[in-house]
Scaffold this active site. Structure first.
Site, PDB file in Angstrom:
ATOM      1  N   LYS A   1     -13.563  10.776  45.152  1.00  0.00           N
ATOM      2  CA  LYS A   1     -13.980  10.282  43.837  1.00  0.00           C
ATOM      3  C   LYS A   1     -14.783  11.382  43.170  1.00  0.00           C
ATOM      4  CE  LYS A   1     -12.161   6.674  42.582  1.00  0.00           C
ATOM      5  NZ  LYS A   1     -11.087   7.116  41.711  1.00  0.00           N
TER       6      LYS A   1
ATOM      7  N   GLU B   1      -5.835  13.642  50.082  1.00  0.00           N
ATOM      8  CA  GLU B   1      -6.722  12.554  50.522  1.00  0.00           C
ATOM      9  C   GLU B   1      -6.225  11.833  51.766  1.00  0.00           C
ATOM     10  OE1 GLU B   1      -9.117   8.668  48.740  1.00  0.00           O
ATOM     11  OE2 GLU B   1      -7.856   9.867  47.412  1.00  0.00           O
TER      12      GLU B   1
END
Length: 473
Positions: free
Chosen positions: A294, A278
């Site tokens: 997410k 990420e």
């Protein structure tokens, strides 16, 4: 080591030497891993534009480390950064020297009034930053490597140029004759270790039992139904006695769980070994981007089932709702320091595939306001919304209440801010923190109203797979 193309006019910086493409980033890591405060931004190969560049730096000329963050350490960083400015060479990779290191999760308490964690059993610094005048930069797309030297902290031109050339010679010597370890990083006693629970993996334990974790999720869902938050990220911390040196651990981790935002950082008493997928914050020529994750599914061994898993993830109302909440949060954070008409969602709920999981990823972009700096962006966004929840401050209060221990490096950021104003950083998930004779491996996930406690617990183990595999249990 043969080298070519020493570049740099009498008054121009940095001084640059192109190195043979046979020197890989992993080779350089192995040879330089014993240097003080060695840092490796390891993008690897096979991740497209996210994996184009890797960087190695070590032996910084200045060092800032703080556990007590009550005095606004980011302000001190800005004043130090302002002392060193350098133009960006457009023909080189973006990191050409600058500050780099750890922004730990607990640094967030210097930005907002967040409660102290229930227990801090490992005193990992909230901030550990080196100022690096020399960087080895790797362009995996072009198969080129450069040794870049800025000559700082010298300011006078002739002295700066002399230091830059001396440092190139010094790093070439280190690459030819790798330094030996100066310390063994032996175990030291942890006075009050948090209670640990068996998880059925030999010496690996957790600070939460399966029942404890599920009860924590149930309490979070109660907070959501009560209207306190829409989403909160909660984690368990896995713990294992250290088995090998930290560089050896990192090489196993990058092999078992490659990722575009992987990295290694030696703080001295602690080492960060991360295989993060990420991106937290990136700044290129005054444009900022964040790529929140997410939504997660574990991968399967069947190609057909694996394809179905990705489709199911993208169509999941629960996972898309999680992603939407964090995208909105990051848009709001960006709007605090970006021009109002520039903030936009560049990508939305795209499936990205990694060795052990699939993730749902979005991208938010914006142009920094004329008077805003990359550190202003960091202040506005830290810690990342994808690993706190929404609204962020209330989510962080709930994290402090429900999680048994301080997070340390986990869910903080590993990154750089160049002397040229370019910035890149990761969210420290899929991360092992080594120190005190222990390896820490927190894993967690976002909790929403529809969350099932057992499913959320299983998801943490999907995320732990790559790290567990690197331990050679």
């Amino acid at each position: 080591m043969p080298s070519t193309n020493l570049k740099g006019d009498e008054d121009s910086f940095p001084i640059v030497m192109e190195l043979p493409s046979t020197l890989t980033a992993v080779d350089a890591f192995r040879r330089l891993s014993n240097l003080p405060h060695m840092i490796y931004f390891d993008s690897g190969v096979g991740f497209g534009r996210l994996g184009r560049y890797s960087f190695i730096a070590a032996d910084p000329f200045d060092w800032i480390q703080q556990c007590d963050i009550e005095f606004g350490p980011l302000g001190e960083l800005q004043s130090r950064v302002d002392q060193y400015q350098a133009a960006s060479r457009k023909d080189l990779p973006p990191f050409q020297g600058g500050l780099a290191g750890l922004f730990g999760y607990e640094l967030g308490r210097s930005l907002e009034r967040i409660p102290v964690p229930r227990m801090t059993d490992f005193p990992i610094p909230a901030l550990a930053i080196g100022f690096y005048d020399v960087v080895i930069a790797f362009d995996h797309e072009q198969d080129q490597t450069w040794l870049i030297s800025q000559g700082f902290p010298e300011k006078e031109l002739s002295a700066r140029r002399r230091r830059a050339q001396e440092r190139i010679t010094q790093f070439l010597n280190w690459l030819e004759n790798p330094p030996q370890a100066t310390s063994t990083n032996e175990k030291y006693p942890i006075n009050s270790l948090a209670p640990q629970f068996d998880v059925g993996l030999g010496e690996v334990t957790s600070n939460l039992s399966a029942i404890n974790y599920q009860h924590m999720i149930e309490r979070a869902v109660e907070y959501i139904h009560a209207g306190d938050v829409f989403q909160v990220n909660l984690s368990q911390r896995l713990l294992c006695p250290a088995k090998t040196s930290s560089p050896e651990l990192y090489l196993k981790l990058r092999k078992r769980n490659p990722a575009p935002y992987a990295g290694y950082f030696d703080l001295g008493d602690w080492q960060i070994c991360s295989s993060s997928p990420e991106c937290f914050l990136q700044v290129r020529d005054h444009w900022a981007e964040t790529r929140p994750i997410k939504g997660t599914r574990g991968r399967t061994h069947s190609p057909e089932a694996d394809l179905f898993t990705g489709n199911e993830l993208q169509l999941s109302e629960k996972d898309r709702a999680e992603n939407v909440m964090i995208v909105d949060l990051m848009r709001n954070d960006f709007s605090r320091v970006c021009t109002s008409d520039s903030v936009h969602v560049a990508e939305f709920c795209q499936v990205e595939t990694y060795a052990h999981v699939k993730h749902l990823v979005s991208s938010v972009r914006g142009e920094l306001a004329p008077n805003a700096t990359p550190l202003d962006l960091l202040r506005a966004c830290f810690p990342g919304g994808s690993i706190t929840g929404a609204p962020k401050i209330r989510a962080m209060e709930i994290i402090a209440e429900l999680e048994p221990t301080a997070r340390g490096a986990y869910c903080g950021s590993l990154g750089y801010l160049g002397f040229n104003g370019q910035m890149d950083s990761s969210i420290l998930i899929r991360t092992i923190t080594a120190g005190g004779g222990w390896w820490q491996m927190p894993v967690g996930g976002g909790i929403v109203a529809q969350s099932d406690p057992q499913d959320e617990y299983r998801e943490t183990w999907h995320k732990a797979r790559g790290m567990i595999a690197s331990l050679d249990l």
